[in-house]
Design a protein around this motif. Structure first.
Motif, PDB file in Angstrom:
ATOM      1  N   VAL A  44      43.896  25.716  42.289  1.00 36.57           N
ATOM      2  CA  VAL A  44      45.330  26.023  42.150  1.00 36.57           C
ATOM      3  C   VAL A  44      46.002  26.045  43.520  1.00 36.57           C
ATOM      4  CG1 VAL A  44      46.996  27.770  41.426  1.00 36.57           C
ATOM      5  CG2 VAL A  44      45.014  27.265  39.990  1.00 36.57           C
ATOM      6  N   ALA A  45      45.359  26.644  44.514  1.00 37.33           N
ATOM      7  CA  ALA A  45      45.954  26.722  45.851  1.00 37.33           C
ATOM      8  C   ALA A  45      46.082  25.346  46.489  1.00 37.33           C
ATOM      9  CB  ALA A  45      45.103  27.637  46.731  1.00 37.33           C
ATOM     10  N   VAL A  46      45.134  24.444  46.235  1.00 36.07           N
ATOM     11  CA  VAL A  46      45.157  23.118  46.860  1.00 36.07           C
ATOM     12  C   VAL A  46      46.151  22.191  46.177  1.00 36.07           C
ATOM     13  CG1 VAL A  46      43.782  21.048  47.321  1.00 36.07           C
ATOM     14  CG2 VAL A  46      42.818  23.308  47.762  1.00 36.07           C
ATOM     15  N   TYR A  47      46.126  22.151  44.837  1.00 37.35           N
ATOM     16  CA  TYR A  47      46.887  21.144  44.101  1.00 37.35           C
ATOM     17  C   TYR A  47      48.199  21.659  43.540  1.00 37.35           C
ATOM     18  CZ  TYR A  47      42.647  18.393  44.491  1.00 37.35           C
ATOM     19  OH  TYR A  47      41.571  17.694  44.984  1.00 37.35           O
ATOM     20  N   ARG A  48      48.491  22.923  43.698  1.00 34.43           N
ATOM     21  CA  ARG A  48      49.812  23.428  43.339  1.00 34.43           C
ATOM     22  C   ARG A  48      50.479  24.006  44.598  1.00 34.43           C
ATOM     23  NH1 ARG A  48      49.506  20.440  39.904  1.00 34.43           N
ATOM     24  NH2 ARG A  48      49.673  20.741  37.651  1.00 34.43           N
ATOM     25  N   ASN A  52      44.091  27.349  52.938  1.00 35.84           N
ATOM     26  CA  ASN A  52      43.876  26.619  54.182  1.00 35.84           C
ATOM     27  C   ASN A  52      43.787  25.119  53.933  1.00 35.84           C
ATOM     28  OD1 ASN A  52      43.287  26.152  56.909  1.00 35.84           O
ATOM     29  ND2 ASN A  52      41.098  26.232  56.514  1.00 35.84           N
ATOM     30  N   VAL A  53      42.966  24.719  52.976  1.00 35.60           N
ATOM     31  CA  VAL A  53      42.802  23.290  52.673  1.00 35.60           C
ATOM     32  C   VAL A  53      44.089  22.700  52.099  1.00 35.60           C
ATOM     33  CG1 VAL A  53      41.492  21.626  51.292  1.00 35.60           C
ATOM     34  CG2 VAL A  53      40.320  23.566  52.344  1.00 35.60           C
ATOM     35  N   GLY A  54      44.736  23.456  51.194  1.00 35.72           N
ATOM     36  CA  GLY A  54      45.979  22.954  50.610  1.00 35.72           C
ATOM     37  C   GLY A  54      47.087  22.812  51.633  1.00 35.72           C
ATOM     38  N   GLY A  55      47.192  23.765  52.567  1.00 33.80           N
ATOM     39  CA  GLY A  55      48.202  23.627  53.623  1.00 33.80           C
ATOM     40  C   GLY A  55      47.966  22.398  54.470  1.00 33.80           C
ATOM     41  N   ARG A  93      51.540  18.148  65.062  1.00 31.15           N
ATOM     42  CA  ARG A  93      50.157  18.576  65.298  1.00 31.15           C
ATOM     43  C   ARG A  93      49.273  17.941  64.235  1.00 31.15           C
ATOM     44  NH1 ARG A  93      50.505  24.915  65.366  1.00 31.15           N
ATOM     45  NH2 ARG A  93      51.709  24.415  63.493  1.00 31.15           N
ATOM     46  N   LEU A  94      48.700  16.808  64.572  1.00 31.56           N
ATOM     47  CA  LEU A  94      47.890  16.080  63.614  1.00 31.56           C
ATOM     48  C   LEU A  94      46.543  16.763  63.437  1.00 31.56           C
ATOM     49  CD1 LEU A  94      48.588  12.429  64.791  1.00 31.56           C
ATOM     50  CD2 LEU A  94      49.556  13.587  62.829  1.00 31.56           C
ATOM     51  N   PRO A  95      46.081  16.913  62.183  1.00 36.29           N
ATOM     52  CA  PRO A  95      44.755  17.503  61.970  1.00 36.29           C
ATOM     53  C   PRO A  95      43.661  16.528  62.353  1.00 36.29           C
ATOM     54  CG  PRO A  95      45.690  16.778  59.893  1.00 36.29           C
ATOM     55  CD  PRO A  95      46.761  16.595  60.938  1.00 36.29           C
ATOM     56  N   ARG A  96      42.466  17.074  62.538  1.00 35.88           N
ATOM     57  CA  ARG A  96      41.341  16.220  62.870  1.00 35.88           C
ATOM     58  C   ARG A  96      41.002  15.310  61.694  1.00 35.88           C
ATOM     59  NH1 ARG A  96      36.721  20.238  64.584  1.00 35.88           N
ATOM     60  NH2 ARG A  96      37.484  21.174  62.627  1.00 35.88           N
ATOM     61  N   PRO A  97      40.580  14.083  61.962  1.00 40.38           N
ATOM     62  CA  PRO A  97      40.214  13.197  60.852  1.00 40.38           C
ATOM     63  C   PRO A  97      38.987  13.720  60.124  1.00 40.38           C
ATOM     64  CG  PRO A  97      39.578  12.234  62.965  1.00 40.38           C
ATOM     65  CD  PRO A  97      40.417  13.441  63.277  1.00 40.38           C
TER      66      PRO A  97
END
Length: 416
Positions: free
Chosen positions: A127-131, A185-188, A16-20
């Motif tokens: 922290v949620a995005v980069y860890r 959400n963004v990190g996932g 399931r590719l995310p939108r560009p």
């Protein structure tokens, strides 16, 4: 980029590719330093402005003595500025920046009026995005625990008012919650895209490796076939040509010349079939050469002047690949006798088909040590490879009394 046909795979198997990303997101992704400077400047403006305007509010409300506030205000402003500038390194050390923003939130407790800023929310998001989400939960839990302990201690000791403690705790907790949810959400999504890219790169590497292995295997197969064709046919033609040259009777020489011509035509036909496999991408590898040449090999040895006996026991109801291997074993054994055996006059070819498998032997009556080079040559090497692929065994060495012996055994069923 990974692409696929939706009609060929199930929805569960498709990634399931995310939108560009849009134009702005692509711009900030290409300029991360500029993005961090903009975020740090924005947070500095929102966090320092209330601190600068705080003295008038605090003194007007009689919340604090002006002299006391003159000592607290520079420290509080310095901590807020430090927390804002720490956001410049948030990508490299997210946990450390989060710890600094928690200290800024703890400093807000000493303000005579309620203060706050977006620093801890940005740090939680980072922290949620980069860890990872797990590290983010641990960091938020530790940060809130620290604020609760500090606020409780200051509140019960009467250093700060209860409303200040509650406002700081609730405000910072909400910022951590919002930053953590958005960051998760963004990190996932970020980690999912990175996993897809890594997977596609592994597929490209595996595809190249498989192509190289397939090309190497096909080269070996073609080399075996060309050796079998050229070595046997030229050896027979040389032996026949020597016999024709030694004969002074044209009538006796004529059958030898005809045999040379027939052997040459067979060699050309097999050579063209092999080369045709290389030119035709849709042709099955070596499929045109899957035929039993045992009888032709024995006939060519007889034409070269050797007393050749062929013994076949059992029904040759074996897979095509096994029959081809049998014919190649006989061909290589007879060719080695024609080329290397000294004082050999007789060749015995014995093929026995049993329920368990097929046994093949080629024995001559020449000198025992007359084929030293053939044992390690390309011909027997190709025979060993062919027999091992079929799951069988092959041996070659001096006979019990005289000559040279090549023996092989192949299972009846093809090996998976």
């Amino acid at each position: 980029m990974i692409t696929g046909s939706r009609g060929d795979a199930s929805p569960e198997a498709e990634p399931r590719l995310p939108r560009p990303p849009g134009v702005l997101r692509r711009f900030w992704a290409r300029h991360p330093v500029l993005a961090d400077i903009a975020i740090a400047g924005f947070c500095l403006l929102l966090s320092v402005a209330p601190v600068i305007a705080l003295p008038d509010r605090a003194v007007a409300d009689d919340r604090i003595d002006p002299q006391t506030w003159d000592r607290i205000w520079p420290v509080l402003a310095s901590v807020v500025v430090l927390g804002s500038f720490a956001l410049l390194v948030r990508r490299r050390n997210p946990v450390g920046v989060f710890a600094i923003t928690v200290l800024v939130a703890a400093a807000y407790l000493f303000s005579p009026v309620s203060l706050g800023g977006p620093l801890v929310g940005i740090a939680t998001y980072t922290v949620a995005v980069y860890r990872s989400n797990r590290v983010c939960l641990i960091a938020v839990g530790a940060g809130l625990s620290l604020l609760v302990v500090v606020a409780g201690a200051l509140g019960f000791s009467g250093v700060i008012a209860p409303d200040i403690a509650w406002n700081v705790l609730i405000g910072e907790a909400l910022l951590m919650l919002i930053g953590g949810l958005i960051g998760a959400n963004v990190g996932g999504r970020k980690r999912y895209v990175e996993a897809l890219i890594a997977h596609s790169r592994r597929l490209l590497v595996e595809r190249d490796q498989q192509a190289q292995l397939a090309a190497a295997a096909e080269r070996e197969r073609i080399a075996r076939e060309l050796h079998d064709i050229v070595a046997h046919s030229l050896t027979v033609m040389v032996a026949l040509a020597e016999g024709v040259a030694a004969s002074k009777d044209a009538a006796h020489a004529r059958p030898g010349a005809e045999a040379i011509s027939a052997t040459g035509r067979e060699a050309l036909r097999d050579m063209r079939a092999t080369l045709g496999v290389l030119r035709d991408a849709d042709a099955a590898p070596l499929a045109p050469l899957v035929r039993d040449t045992t009888a032709e090999t024995v006939a060519s040895a007889r034409a070269a002047g050797f007393e050749t006996h062929l013994t076949v026991v059992g029904e040759p109801d074996v897979p095509t690949a096994t029959r081809l291997a049998v014919s190649r074993i006989v061909q290589e054994g007879v060719t080695n006798v024609l080329r290397h055996a000294r004082a050999a006059t007789r060749i015995d070819v014995d093929i026995r088909y049993a329920d368990e498998g097929v046994s093949v032997s080629v024995v001559d009556d020449g000198l025992s040590a007359s084929i030293p080079s053939a044992a390690g040559g390309f011909g027997l090497q190709g025979v060993r490879e062919r027999v091992e692929l079929a799951g069988g065994t092959v041996t070659a060495g001096p006979g019990e009394q005289r000559g040279w012996t090549v023996r092989a055994w192949l299972p009846r069923e093809e090996q998976e």
